[in-house]
Design an enzyme around this catalytic site. Structure first.
Site: not given
Ligand code: CTP
Length: 409
Positions: A218-220, A286
């Site tokens: 995943g990402n932030h 994102a």
């Protein structure tokens, strides 16, 4: 008479700005509205019910019962009767109670019973207004669909100067007129319901690309920016399809339809499904650029050596939408860059066939993941660049929607 036949409940709370209510009632009545005033007990310390009853030509309500004859003021009937409930001035105390469903007086019980739209004009000292508790309470009310009429800045009753002055009665009445007649002329109408009748697709949050049943890549991204845009759009009248990756932010709004997705492939499918019926898309998510080639059916066990994952590119959703967009549909993207920001963003704008791209740089202090503030530049197709100051994500959302609104006109 632009409010002819409109039934308005005016809630007045304990604030020095209550003296402005007299003018407010006079203006509302002059425009043809029927006004019923409900005061909190403290409001009566600031202005007398006799003045307000005379101006509104109606009995002023404050208690649940009349102690003399046992007459009961039904908050339920009032809530059903009204076309609009306006609380002006709204104190920090009353807004806090409204946000949390406290109903200890007639004004608060009527708020909970009201089926009509609610507009709130706060009035308080600058420090109370900017306190995180007040800001949070106003966010809760906004998320619920209530309209906050921003106070203006200037000299306050305390002698201090800052934001917290209740909006002037003339302006509030103009806002009400435009609220009831959004197609009407005037800048207030433009500002309040410029998205009425529009359907907008917004994406938010990260995507989660599964490796096995337990893990993902995943990402932030927190989703805060995309959710703020969805709220702003809905608040201005749009019907919003919010395609959201896994986030911990929440939104409840009658005009926001949240579609939850996990991986980029699901986000792609939902965007392709909804975009054709939308007037615009703001792609704030994102989206992962790569996804594992294989999703293991069973949990990967720890081994003695390293772990190598083969990844493949995901589909660029925005680019796909850029290919299928019809004349009149507006497409906006985000670019998060760490170097060569403007040049890279411009390249993305053209590659993806966008109308504008919102650039946020991780280099900027106060901008980035999980923060409540952001600093953006909006780059247009014509090469125009507008740099904005560091603002809250809600204010940034308003700037983005303003830009979108201008393009949609
Ligand atoms: N985007 C998308 N689909 C993807 C990747 C990105 O729709 N698979 C969208 C994002 O939502 C954003 C815009 O494209 O609105 C730019 O995303 P960004 O990650 O900054 O750019 P990329 O095109 O992925 O390029 P790079 O990661 O190499 O900077």
């Amino acid at each position: 008479m632009q409010l002819e036949g409109k039934k308005i409940i005016l809630g007045i709370t304990g604030s020095i700005a209550a003296y402005k209510s007299a003018v407010l009632i006079r203006l509302l009545v002059k425009e043809g509205a029927t006004v019923k005033v409900i005061m909190t007990p403290l409001a009566k310390e600031f202005i007398t019910p006799v003045t307000l009853a005379t101006l509104s030509r109606n009995t002023v309500l404050s208690e649940f019962f009349s102690y003399d004859d046992g007459y009961w003021n039904s908050h339920v009937d009032l809530g059903i009767w009204a076309d609009l409930m306006l609380i002006a001035p709204a104190s920090a105390n009353t807004m806090a109670k409204m946000a949390h469903g406290v109903c200890e007086n007639l004004l608060l019980t009527t708020y909970l019973s009201a089926r009509c739209p609610v507009m709130i004009a706060p009035a308080m000292d600058l420090d109370m207004f900017s306190h995180p508790a007040t800001l949070k309470n106003m966010d809760i009310l906004r998320e619920r669909g209530d309209v906050i009429i921003e106070p203006s800045s200037g000299e306050l009753a305390s002698g201090l100067s800052g934001k917290g002055r209740m909006e002037e009665p003339e302006m509030i009445v103009r806002m009400l007129i435009s609220f009831f007649d959004p197609q009407g002329s005037g800048s207030e109408a433009d500002r309040f319901h410029d998205m009425l009748g529009k359907k907008i697709l917004v994406t938010a949050g990260p995507t989660h690309e599964s490796i096995d049943p337990v893990r993902y890549i995943g990402n932030h991204s927190s989703g805060k920016m995309g959710y703020a845009i969805a709220r702003e759009l809905a608040g201005r009248g749009a019907e919003v399809i919010l395609v959201s990756g896994p986030v911990s932010v929440d939104v409840r709004h009658t005009r926001i339809n949240v579609v939850n997705v996990g991986p980029a492939s699901e986000m792609l499918a939902e965007c392709l499904k909804w975009f054709p019926e939308c007037n615009a898309c703001v792609m704030a998510a994102a989206v992962a650029d790569y996804t594992p080639v294989l999703r293991q059916e069973k949990k990967i066990k720890r081994g003695s050596g390293g772990l190598y994952l083969e990844m493949q590119p995901t589909v660029d959703i925005l680019r796909e939408l850029g290919k299928i967009r019809q004349k009149g549909q507006i497409l906006a993207g985000f670019a998060l860059e760490t170097d060569n920001e403007k040049a890279n963003a411009q390249k993305k704008l053209h590659n993806k066939n966008l109308d504008f791209i919102v650039l946020n740089s991780l280099k900027e202090k106060g901008a980035g993941f999980h923060l409540d503030t952001n600093r953006i530049s909006i780059i247009g197709r014509d090469g125009s660049v507008i740099d904005y100051a560091l603002k809250t994500k809600r204010e940034v959302a308003a700037d983005i929607v303003n830009h979108l609104s201008t393009l949609m006109k």
